[in-house]
Design a protein around this motif. Sequence first.
Motif, PDB file in Angstrom:
ATOM      1  N   ALA A 176       8.113  10.751  -1.247  1.00 40.01           N
ATOM      2  CA  ALA A 176       8.403  10.341  -2.612  1.00 40.01           C
ATOM      3  C   ALA A 176       7.149  10.379  -3.455  1.00 40.01           C
ATOM      4  O   ALA A 176       6.029  10.311  -2.951  1.00 40.01           O
ATOM      5  N   ILE A 177       7.355  10.477  -4.766  1.00 43.13           N
ATOM      6  CA  ILE A 177       6.269  10.389  -5.734  1.00 43.13           C
ATOM      7  C   ILE A 177       6.521   9.158  -6.594  1.00 43.13           C
ATOM      8  O   ILE A 177       7.595   9.003  -7.185  1.00 43.13           O
ATOM      9  N   PHE A 178       5.548   8.282  -6.641  1.00 39.64           N
ATOM     10  CA  PHE A 178       5.622   7.086  -7.475  1.00 39.64           C
ATOM     11  C   PHE A 178       4.735   7.353  -8.694  1.00 39.64           C
ATOM     12  O   PHE A 178       3.514   7.465  -8.581  1.00 39.64           O
ATOM     13  N   LYS A 179       5.369   7.463  -9.846  1.00 45.90           N
ATOM     14  CA  LYS A 179       4.678   7.922 -11.054  1.00 45.90           C
ATOM     15  C   LYS A 179       3.795   6.837 -11.660  1.00 45.90           C
ATOM     16  O   LYS A 179       4.087   5.637 -11.591  1.00 45.90           O
ATOM     17  N   ALA A 180       2.702   7.300 -12.257  1.00 45.21           N
ATOM     18  CA  ALA A 180       1.770   6.398 -12.929  1.00 45.21           C
ATOM     19  C   ALA A 180       2.432   5.751 -14.130  1.00 45.21           C
ATOM     20  O   ALA A 180       3.329   6.324 -14.760  1.00 45.21           O
ATOM     21  N   GLN A 181       1.990   4.548 -14.440  1.00 39.86           N
ATOM     22  CA  GLN A 181       2.429   3.879 -15.661  1.00 39.86           C
ATOM     23  C   GLN A 181       1.526   4.357 -16.797  1.00 39.86           C
ATOM     24  O   GLN A 181       0.332   4.095 -16.792  1.00 39.86           O
ATOM     25  N   GLY A 182       2.109   5.083 -17.728  1.00 38.08           N
ATOM     26  CA  GLY A 182       1.302   5.639 -18.813  1.00 38.08           C
ATOM     27  C   GLY A 182       0.675   6.959 -18.411  1.00 38.08           C
ATOM     28  O   GLY A 182       1.237   7.727 -17.612  1.00 38.08           O
ATOM     29  N   GLU A 183      -0.501   7.219 -18.930  1.00 39.66           N
ATOM     30  CA  GLU A 183      -1.196   8.484 -18.686  1.00 39.66           C
ATOM     31  C   GLU A 183      -1.592   8.624 -17.214  1.00 39.66           C
ATOM     32  O   GLU A 183      -2.091   7.689 -16.598  1.00 39.66           O
ATOM     33  N   THR A 184      -1.344   9.836 -16.662  1.00 33.22           N
ATOM     34  CA  THR A 184      -1.754  10.109 -15.283  1.00 33.22           C
ATOM     35  C   THR A 184      -3.233  10.484 -15.265  1.00 33.22           C
ATOM     36  O   THR A 184      -3.644  11.489 -15.838  1.00 33.22           O
ATOM     37  N   LYS A 185      -4.023   9.646 -14.608  1.00 38.04           N
ATOM     38  CA  LYS A 185      -5.471   9.876 -14.532  1.00 38.04           C
ATOM     39  C   LYS A 185      -5.876  10.542 -13.216  1.00 38.04           C
ATOM     40  O   LYS A 185      -6.944  11.137 -13.122  1.00 38.04           O
ATOM     41  N   ALA A 186      -5.042  10.399 -12.189  1.00 39.75           N
ATOM     42  CA  ALA A 186      -5.339  10.997 -10.880  1.00 39.75           C
ATOM     43  C   ALA A 186      -4.049  11.096 -10.084  1.00 39.75           C
ATOM     44  O   ALA A 186      -3.089  10.338 -10.304  1.00 39.75           O
ATOM     45  N   THR A 187      -4.024  12.053  -9.167  1.00 46.59           N
ATOM     46  CA  THR A 187      -2.913  12.172  -8.222  1.00 46.59           C
ATOM     47  C   THR A 187      -3.457  11.889  -6.834  1.00 46.59           C
ATOM     48  O   THR A 187      -4.415  12.530  -6.393  1.00 46.59           O
ATOM     49  N   VAL A 188      -2.869  10.921  -6.169  1.00 45.09           N
ATOM     50  CA  VAL A 188      -3.359  10.526  -4.846  1.00 45.09           C
ATOM     51  C   VAL A 188      -2.229  10.610  -3.829  1.00 45.09           C
ATOM     52  O   VAL A 188      -1.058  10.408  -4.159  1.00 45.09           O
ATOM     53  N   ALA A 189      -2.594  10.931  -2.591  1.00 44.11           N
ATOM     54  CA  ALA A 189      -1.641  10.915  -1.477  1.00 44.11           C
ATOM     55  C   ALA A 189      -1.987   9.703  -0.625  1.00 44.11           C
ATOM     56  O   ALA A 189      -3.155   9.484  -0.292  1.00 44.11           O
ATOM     57  N   MET A 190      -0.991   8.930  -0.277  1.00 44.99           N
ATOM     58  CA  MET A 190      -1.254   7.673   0.420  1.00 44.99           C
ATOM     59  C   MET A 190      -1.002   7.810   1.911  1.00 44.99           C
ATOM     60  O   MET A 190       0.064   8.247   2.337  1.00 44.99           O
ATOM     61  N   PHE A 191      -1.989   7.401   2.700  1.00 44.89           N
ATOM     62  CA  PHE A 191      -1.789   7.286   4.136  1.00 44.89           C
ATOM     63  C   PHE A 191      -1.148   5.925   4.381  1.00 44.89           C
ATOM     64  O   PHE A 191      -1.759   4.892   4.117  1.00 44.89           O
ATOM     65  N   ARG A 192       0.073   5.937   4.889  1.00 47.14           N
ATOM     66  CA  ARG A 192       0.837   4.682   4.953  1.00 47.14           C
ATOM     67  C   ARG A 192       0.545   3.868   6.208  1.00 47.14           C
ATOM     68  O   ARG A 192       0.756   2.658   6.223  1.00 47.14           O
ATOM     69  N   GLY A 193       0.082   4.524   7.290  1.00 47.84           N
ATOM     70  CA  GLY A 193      -0.219   3.797   8.520  1.00 47.84           C
ATOM     71  C   GLY A 193       1.024   3.370   9.267  1.00 47.84           C
ATOM     72  O   GLY A 193       2.134   3.410   8.733  1.00 47.84           O
ATOM     73  N   CYS A 194       0.853   2.962  10.518  1.00 45.55           N
ATOM     74  CA  CYS A 194       2.018   2.534  11.302  1.00 45.55           C
ATOM     75  C   CYS A 194       2.275   1.038  11.134  1.00 45.55           C
ATOM     76  O   CYS A 194       3.364   0.626  10.743  1.00 45.55           O
ATOM     77  N   LEU A 195       1.260   0.197  11.372  1.00 48.12           N
ATOM     78  CA  LEU A 195       1.427  -1.239  11.140  1.00 48.12           C
ATOM     79  C   LEU A 195       1.581  -1.535   9.650  1.00 48.12           C
ATOM     80  O   LEU A 195       2.387  -2.381   9.255  1.00 48.12           O
ATOM     81  N   MET A 196       0.809  -0.851   8.823  1.00 46.32           N
ATOM     82  CA  MET A 196       0.864  -1.104   7.387  1.00 46.32           C
ATOM     83  C   MET A 196       2.230  -0.746   6.811  1.00 46.32           C
ATOM     84  O   MET A 196       2.679  -1.372   5.850  1.00 46.32           O
ATOM     85  N   ASP A 197       2.898   0.240   7.381  1.00 49.64           N
ATOM     86  CA  ASP A 197       4.185   0.670   6.830  1.00 49.64           C
ATOM     87  C   ASP A 197       5.358  -0.062   7.469  1.00 49.64           C
ATOM     88  O   ASP A 197       6.503   0.156   7.078  1.00 49.64           O
ATOM     89  N   THR A 198       5.077  -0.910   8.440  1.00 51.23           N
ATOM     90  CA  THR A 198       6.165  -1.645   9.099  1.00 51.23           C
ATOM     91  C   THR A 198       5.953  -3.151   8.916  1.00 51.23           C
ATOM     92  O   THR A 198       6.559  -3.770   8.053  1.00 51.23           O
ATOM     93  N   MET A 199       5.046  -3.727   9.683  1.00 56.57           N
ATOM     94  CA  MET A 199       4.817  -5.169   9.608  1.00 56.57           C
ATOM     95  C   MET A 199       4.242  -5.588   8.247  1.00 56.57           C
ATOM     96  O   MET A 199       4.501  -6.676   7.751  1.00 56.57           O
ATOM     97  N   PHE A 200       3.452  -4.692   7.623  1.00 54.46           N
ATOM     98  CA  PHE A 200       2.830  -5.009   6.331  1.00 54.46           C
ATOM     99  C   PHE A 200       3.351  -4.085   5.231  1.00 54.46           C
ATOM    100  O   PHE A 200       2.617  -3.704   4.324  1.00 54.46           O
ATOM    101  N   HIS A 201       4.633  -3.765   5.309  1.00 49.21           N
ATOM    102  CA  HIS A 201       5.238  -2.851   4.343  1.00 49.21           C
ATOM    103  C   HIS A 201       5.064  -3.339   2.903  1.00 49.21           C
ATOM    104  O   HIS A 201       4.811  -2.534   1.991  1.00 49.21           O
ATOM    105  N   GLU A 202       5.175  -4.640   2.692  1.00 41.73           N
ATOM    106  CA  GLU A 202       5.038  -5.193   1.342  1.00 41.73           C
ATOM    107  C   GLU A 202       3.636  -4.943   0.783  1.00 41.73           C
ATOM    108  O   GLU A 202       3.464  -4.746  -0.424  1.00 41.73           O
TER     109      GLU A 202
END
Length: 433
Positions: A176-202
């Motif tokens: 998915a792409i989560f769009k910037a609020q307002g002007e786009t200043k940079a495009t970044v790809a996020m490394f979600r991780g295994c623990l970060m994307d499950t136990m720390f999803h929030e």
Amino acid sequence: MSIQTDFQNRIEENELLNCMRCGFCLPACPTYIETKDEVHSPRGRIALMKAVRDGDISSYEEVEESLNVCLGCRACEPACPAGVNYGHMLEEARAIFNEHHEHSIKEKTVRKTVFTHLFPNQKRMEQATSLIGFYQNSGLQKTSRKLGFMKLFPKHMQQMERALPKVAKKKSHPEAIFKAQGETKATVAMFRGCLMDTMFHETNQSTIKLLNKAGCDVIVPDSQNCCGALHGHSGEKEGAVELAKKNIEAFEAVNCDYIITNAGGCGAFLHDYDHLLRHDENWAERAKSFVSKIVDFSSVLLELEFNKNFPLHIKNQIVTYQDSCHLRNVLGVFREPRELIRAVTGAEYIEMSQADHCCGSAGIYNLTQPDMSMQILDHKMENVNDTKAQTIITSNPGCLLQMKVGIEREGKSDKMRAMHLADFLLEAVINQD
């Protein structure tokens, strides 16, 4: 092939000889501080590795034990005037010993389950985390505590159970792409991780929201995997290499300015992919290109002046920060989180003594070396208490869990909290909104 031969082939003699035995690493090393034993110091471990390479040691039990007791925090590296790459040698030595080690059936089963079937498979990680959520929300947790079931486990395990974060139900979605609020200043790809994307999803969601507010389009590639840090730190080098290649492929398909991480341990291991794949002619340059884009989310927020463009406010409280060892010692990020925290009105920032010293988490160290881990944590909490902080902020899931355990051990869960930097900053934005 013998252990000595592997050490000769895979650990460079020049790197071992770079250690001048000056001792600058000693006050930076948590296990030396706790034991005052040179066997458990960086220069002592390097001396042991060199002795194995030179054939001066025939029994390796003490060497293995010394390497296993090491946290791998790499605090010795910035302290070293000669620039010794201790962390790389440690991981290679652990890999060699693991390859020569005769594992029991039980050990083989556990390692295969963890390193082959669980962490490299995001769906299984989600299933395992959902079981924790079921345990927390179904009444089983309350019942097991009421019946005293947790008393069957060691004390530190009981405290870890109480410190586990509430697992939120994850909404699965494809790339998915989560769009910037307002002007786009940079495009970044996020490394979600295994623990970060499950136990720390929030916390991942908090990170995305902050980056969007700062002006970033955030892309989350769906084909990415576990970073391989747990494999690399535990001697499972082959598994780490395979995961590295899959992640490089996943992010090569994305046109981005940065690859963002919000977990110090993951970020450091991703940053070392070029070293991991340096001898593979098909992957070495691709790894260098990948590594050149790795950056912690706090660095991007500061670069885009998030702290100046958004008023940040929180209820009056004393706040302190515990460095993620790998974020500080490998990625060199320590100023950025502090500047962001200090930008929050209502937060009185008090620098903790020895905030740069390891908290004792170190991946699964608190499970494999619980006594040393808790000893280090207790000393860490003494420094926390000196600040009189109500909120401890950190930037790594392992550190966060460890600090939560520390709060439990101090009996202060009603007076003190531990938070990830992203959650703290988003809370400050929401309070202002």
